[in-house]
Design a protein around this motif. Sequence first.
Motif, short mmCIF file in Angstrom:
data_model
loop_
_atom_site.label_atom_id
_atom_site.label_comp_id
_atom_site.label_asym_id
_atom_site.label_seq_id
_atom_site.Cartn_x
_atom_site.Cartn_y
_atom_site.Cartn_z
N PHE A 130 1.91 63.68 40.43
CA PHE A 130 1.35 62.57 40.01
C PHE A 130 1.26 62.47 38.43
CE2 PHE A 130 -2.66 60.04 38.36
CZ PHE A 130 -2.57 58.96 39.23
N TRP A 131 0.87 63.28 37.68
CA TRP A 131 0.75 63.31 36.42
C TRP A 131 2.30 63.22 35.75
CZ3 TRP A 131 -0.23 61.69 32.01
CH2 TRP A 131 0.11 62.28 30.75
N GLN A 132 3.29 63.97 36.35
CA GLN A 132 4.49 63.87 35.73
C GLN A 132 5.43 62.47 35.91
OE1 GLN A 132 5.91 66.20 33.79
NE2 GLN A 132 4.00 67.53 34.14
N ILE A 133 4.93 61.90 37.14
CA ILE A 133 5.28 60.66 37.20
C ILE A 133 4.86 59.58 36.25
CG2 ILE A 133 5.44 58.56 38.88
CD1 ILE A 133 5.99 60.69 41.12
N LEU A 134 3.47 59.73 36.05
CA LEU A 134 2.86 58.67 35.32
C LEU A 134 3.28 58.99 33.88
CD1 LEU A 134 0.27 56.81 35.04
CD2 LEU A 134 -1.02 58.70 34.80
N LYS A 135 3.29 60.24 33.35
CA LYS A 135 3.49 60.71 31.98
C LYS A 135 5.05 60.01 31.72
CE LYS A 135 4.98 64.75 30.84
NZ LYS A 135 4.85 66.17 30.49
N ASN A 136 5.93 60.02 32.48
CA ASN A 136 7.27 59.36 32.45
C ASN A 136 7.36 57.95 32.52
OD1 ASN A 136 10.28 59.62 32.61
ND2 ASN A 136 9.96 58.66 34.29
N LYS A 137 6.29 57.45 33.30
CA LYS A 137 6.34 55.81 33.34
C LYS A 137 5.81 55.33 31.90
CE LYS A 137 6.33 52.31 36.00
NZ LYS A 137 7.40 51.93 36.64
N VAL A 138 4.60 55.80 31.31
CA VAL A 138 4.17 55.11 30.01
C VAL A 138 5.01 55.76 28.83
CG1 VAL A 138 1.94 55.31 30.80
CG2 VAL A 138 2.50 56.97 29.54
N GLY A 139 5.54 56.70 29.05
CA GLY A 139 6.37 57.52 27.76
C GLY A 139 5.54 57.96 26.69
N ASN A 140 6.32 58.41 25.67
CA ASN A 140 5.44 59.28 24.45
C ASN A 140 4.81 58.06 23.66
OD1 ASN A 140 7.83 58.31 23.06
ND2 ASN A 140 8.71 60.26 22.63
#
Length: 246
Positions: free
Chosen positions: A48-58
């Motif tokens: 969940f976290w990896q997908i969410l992090k990738n979605k919003v970006g840095n």
Amino acid sequence: MLEKKLKNEINKLLENLNIKKKDNLIIHSNSAGLLQFDTNKKKVFNLFWQILKNKVGNKGTVVFPTFNYNILNNKKNYSISQVGLLTNFILKQKEFIRTKNPIFSHTIYGKLRKILCAENVSSAFGSKNSIFQKFIDHKFKIIGFCCPVNSITILHHLEVLAGVNYRYKKVFKFKFKNKKFEYSYYVGKKNINYKLKENKIRSLLKQKKIIKVSTFGRFECWSINSFVLNNIILNKLKKNKRFLIK
């Protein structure tokens, strides 16, 4: 197979809730939403976290509440989060920084970490330097991941701003990390049922068309713009101080 299905479900959910690059998110979560697909906590929480992090970006920001009320009751172990299994998993991720509020702490990833961490630590609600006001000012999207809309903590900040007559300020004195604290907390009067009315709030948000809703397995999830929510709820509370609880 389960991992592939869960990955597809998470991506579909984020798409339905219009989560995109550079978004600023505050996430209220119920880990049962993920565990319905697989009971391996570490695996599903990490996915969940990896997908969410990738979605919003840095250039985006993601915030999870990590509240702990033990210090108010003279109990130890105030380092854990008392608002869910997922939030305790997130606390262990090195990308996150936890704020220093002794009760209403949050853990933060992304661009706005420094701004959000510069918050009022002697209170939580009602001040211009409250982290909840910063969420509003920066137009965070509030995400309800498998939990009801009356779980939105910003609503308590709005109660204080509106001067509702069923809450009052109480000052608690305690030591937190070897420092003396005087902490202002707006508590509810004991003779009043001050629980926020889920159906009433939900009905208003749907009527105003400011809530996006999507299913996630057997659960429902939603997204709301905090700035728009602020304007609508404060307007209601100006007309009726007990709008949220009656």
